[in-house]
Motif scaffolding. Structure first.
Motif, mmCIF file in Angstrom:
data_model
loop_
_atom_site.group_PDB
_atom_site.id
_atom_site.type_symbol
_atom_site.label_atom_id
_atom_site.label_comp_id
_atom_site.label_asym_id
_atom_site.label_seq_id
_atom_site.Cartn_x
_atom_site.Cartn_y
_atom_site.Cartn_z
ATOM 1 N N TYR A 41 18.128 -41.792 -13.015
ATOM 2 C CA TYR A 41 18.078 -40.957 -11.804
ATOM 3 C C TYR A 41 16.638 -40.610 -11.443
ATOM 4 O O TYR A 41 16.253 -40.617 -10.275
ATOM 5 C CB TYR A 41 18.886 -39.685 -12.022
ATOM 6 N N ASP A 44 14.922 -43.904 -10.054
ATOM 7 C CA ASP A 44 15.544 -44.617 -8.934
ATOM 8 C C ASP A 44 14.687 -44.623 -7.672
ATOM 9 O O ASP A 44 14.597 -45.666 -7.007
ATOM 10 C CB ASP A 44 16.918 -44.013 -8.645
ATOM 11 N N TRP A 169 22.271 -48.716 -10.135
ATOM 12 C CA TRP A 169 22.418 -47.352 -9.627
ATOM 13 C C TRP A 169 23.052 -47.323 -8.238
ATOM 14 O O TRP A 169 24.018 -46.588 -7.990
ATOM 15 C CB TRP A 169 21.063 -46.650 -9.600
ATOM 16 N N ASP A 170 22.525 -48.128 -7.322
ATOM 17 C CA ASP A 170 23.043 -48.102 -5.949
ATOM 18 C C ASP A 170 24.490 -48.565 -5.900
ATOM 19 O O ASP A 170 25.308 -48.020 -5.147
ATOM 20 C CB ASP A 170 22.171 -48.980 -5.051
ATOM 21 N N VAL A 173 26.753 -45.741 -7.193
ATOM 22 C CA VAL A 173 26.919 -44.699 -6.172
ATOM 23 C C VAL A 173 27.900 -45.157 -5.103
ATOM 24 O O VAL A 173 28.757 -44.381 -4.645
ATOM 25 C CB VAL A 173 25.550 -44.341 -5.557
ATOM 26 N N ASP A 177 31.479 -43.445 -4.186
ATOM 27 C CA ASP A 177 31.723 -43.007 -2.817
ATOM 28 C C ASP A 177 33.026 -43.579 -2.285
ATOM 29 O O ASP A 177 33.765 -42.910 -1.540
ATOM 30 C CB ASP A 177 30.551 -43.431 -1.929
ATOM 31 N N ARG A 189 30.743 -35.461 0.476
ATOM 32 C CA ARG A 189 29.462 -36.114 0.760
ATOM 33 C C ARG A 189 28.383 -35.092 1.098
ATOM 34 O O ARG A 189 27.230 -35.252 0.692
ATOM 35 C CB ARG A 189 29.639 -37.104 1.918
ATOM 36 N N ALA A 192 27.463 -33.460 -2.192
ATOM 37 C CA ALA A 192 26.704 -34.398 -3.012
ATOM 38 C C ALA A 192 25.290 -34.590 -2.466
ATOM 39 O O ALA A 192 24.320 -34.690 -3.236
ATOM 40 C CB ALA A 192 27.425 -35.738 -3.079
ATOM 41 N N ASP A 196 21.984 -33.697 -4.537
ATOM 42 C CA ASP A 196 20.933 -34.695 -4.754
ATOM 43 C C ASP A 196 19.585 -34.187 -4.265
ATOM 44 O O ASP A 196 18.558 -34.379 -4.935
ATOM 45 C CB ASP A 196 21.306 -35.989 -4.039
#
Length: 364
Positions: A41, A44, A169-170, A173, A177, A189, A192, A196
């Motif tokens: 994280y 990233d 990572w992407d 995610v 989602d 969302r 989140a 973030d």
């Protein structure tokens, strides 16, 4: 047709309870995965920038991993041995420092402290306890932390987990989602996104501030010749994420050690104090505004409470996740407070009606 609210509350309550119990029983096992996820994280945004420059995700991840490993090896070889030796030496020297403090108090405040006083006996017993337990405690911590199993977990498993999580990572995610409940997807969302942003501002920004300040304090204190300067700088940098606490604890420890080492040499004492004054100025006016930005709503008391609760419940793993969990809970709490203030439970029937315009009055 959506599930009833009571059913949804039961479902999510059970899910949270299962996660908490899993963290309780699997704390030591999932530690490398928590560390790996945190590292992924943190790194990233760097991978995203390298991708924007034209590199593939694989190439960006490999470059970041190689550089991170090189920096870790250099820091481990150059800093860790000195840090360990100074920590052990500080524990061994603590009784001597307390003895000198006792002598200083006796010489300068004889009316308060005599040979049979409670304060003098307390200082003597405290020094003896530190002498007997301090070195043993440090040795136990170091030996347990440097066991073969922990070395394998922290030095092999964690980097591997971080590499693969950074690489995917992407995609992870996007998968998460896609699994969000459709009815609540916009609200989740939004939460989140706020979490973030808060974590990016606090964890990434404040983590960089801690690293920069810790390095500055350690190098500057060692440059002026303060014994245990590396340990003091490490401690001050480590707890800088709690506003003022890092500077107060580090400054008090450094000045206290400086009084014993440089007593009468006021220039060195002034240099030690000046290091922390400049550090606070640099943090408050340059580092924090640039790296952390505006307030993220994490009060120091809230952080201390989170560290205490999670540390007592889940041990070391709990302390690792305390700050991000506290940040997430703060965002969720603010979201529901906003919804509460928009609802009838808060506003009731006492909402004032909008005043009529002149045209409406004429029409009546």
């Amino acid at each position: 047709m959506a599930l009833p609210v009571q059913t949804q509350v039961k479902f999510w309550s059970i899910t949270i309870a299962i996660l908490a119990v899993s963290l309780w029983y699997l704390g030591d096992v999932i530690m490398p995965f928590i560390l790996g996820g945190a590292i992924a994280y943190f790194l990233d945004p760097i991978a995203d920038r390298l991708e924007a420059m034209g590199l593939s995700r694989v190439a960006a991840t490999v470059i970041i991993s190689v550089l991170a490993i090189l920096l870790f090896v250099i820091a481990f070889l150059m800093v860790v041995p000195t840090l360990v030796s100074q920590a052990v030496a500080l524990a061994d020297a603590a009784p001597t420092l307390l003895k000198r403090l006792e002598v200083f108090l006796i010489e300068n405040i004889p009316s308060i402290i005599d040979e049979d006083s409670t304060i003098r006996q307390s200082l003597a017993s405290l020094g003896q306890a530190i002498k007997e337990r301090g070195g043993e405690l440090v040795g136990t911590v170091l030996s347990s932390a440097m066991g073969v199993i922990n070395i394998v977990i922290l030095l092999i498993v964690t980097p591997v987990v971080a590499f693969y999580m950074l690489l995917d990572w992407d995609r992870m995610v996007a998968k998460i989602d896609a699994l969000l409940p459709l009815d609540h997807r916009p609200a989740i969302r939004q939460i989140a996104s706020d979490i973030d942003r808060t974590l990016a501002s606090f964890i990434r920004g404040q983590g960089t501030v801690c690293l920069v300040l810790g390095t500055y304090y350690a190098v500057a204190l060692m440059a002026v010749g303060l014994q245990f300067g590396l340990v003091v700088g490490f401690i001050a940098g480590l707890i800088t994420f709690i506003p003022y606490v890092g500077a107060i604890v580090g400054g008090t420890l450094a000045i206290g050690l400086g009084l014993f080492q440089f007593w009468g040499d006021w220039w060195h004492l002034a240099a030690v104090a000046g290091i922390f004054m400049f550090g606070q100025f640099f943090e408050g006016n340059i580092l924090t505004p640039k790296l952390v930005g505006s307030s993220v709503g994490l009060h120091p008391v809230w952080l201390l409470l989170a560290l205490s609760v999670f540390g007592s419940l889940f041990g070391f793993v709990g302390m690792l996740v305390a700050v991000p969990v506290a940040a997430a809970l703060g965002v969720v709490a603010r979201f529901f407070v906003g919804k509460y203030q928009e609802g009838l439970l808060y506003q009731g029937l006492s909402i004032p009606e909008a005043p009529k315009t002149s045209d409406e009055g004429d029409a009546d």
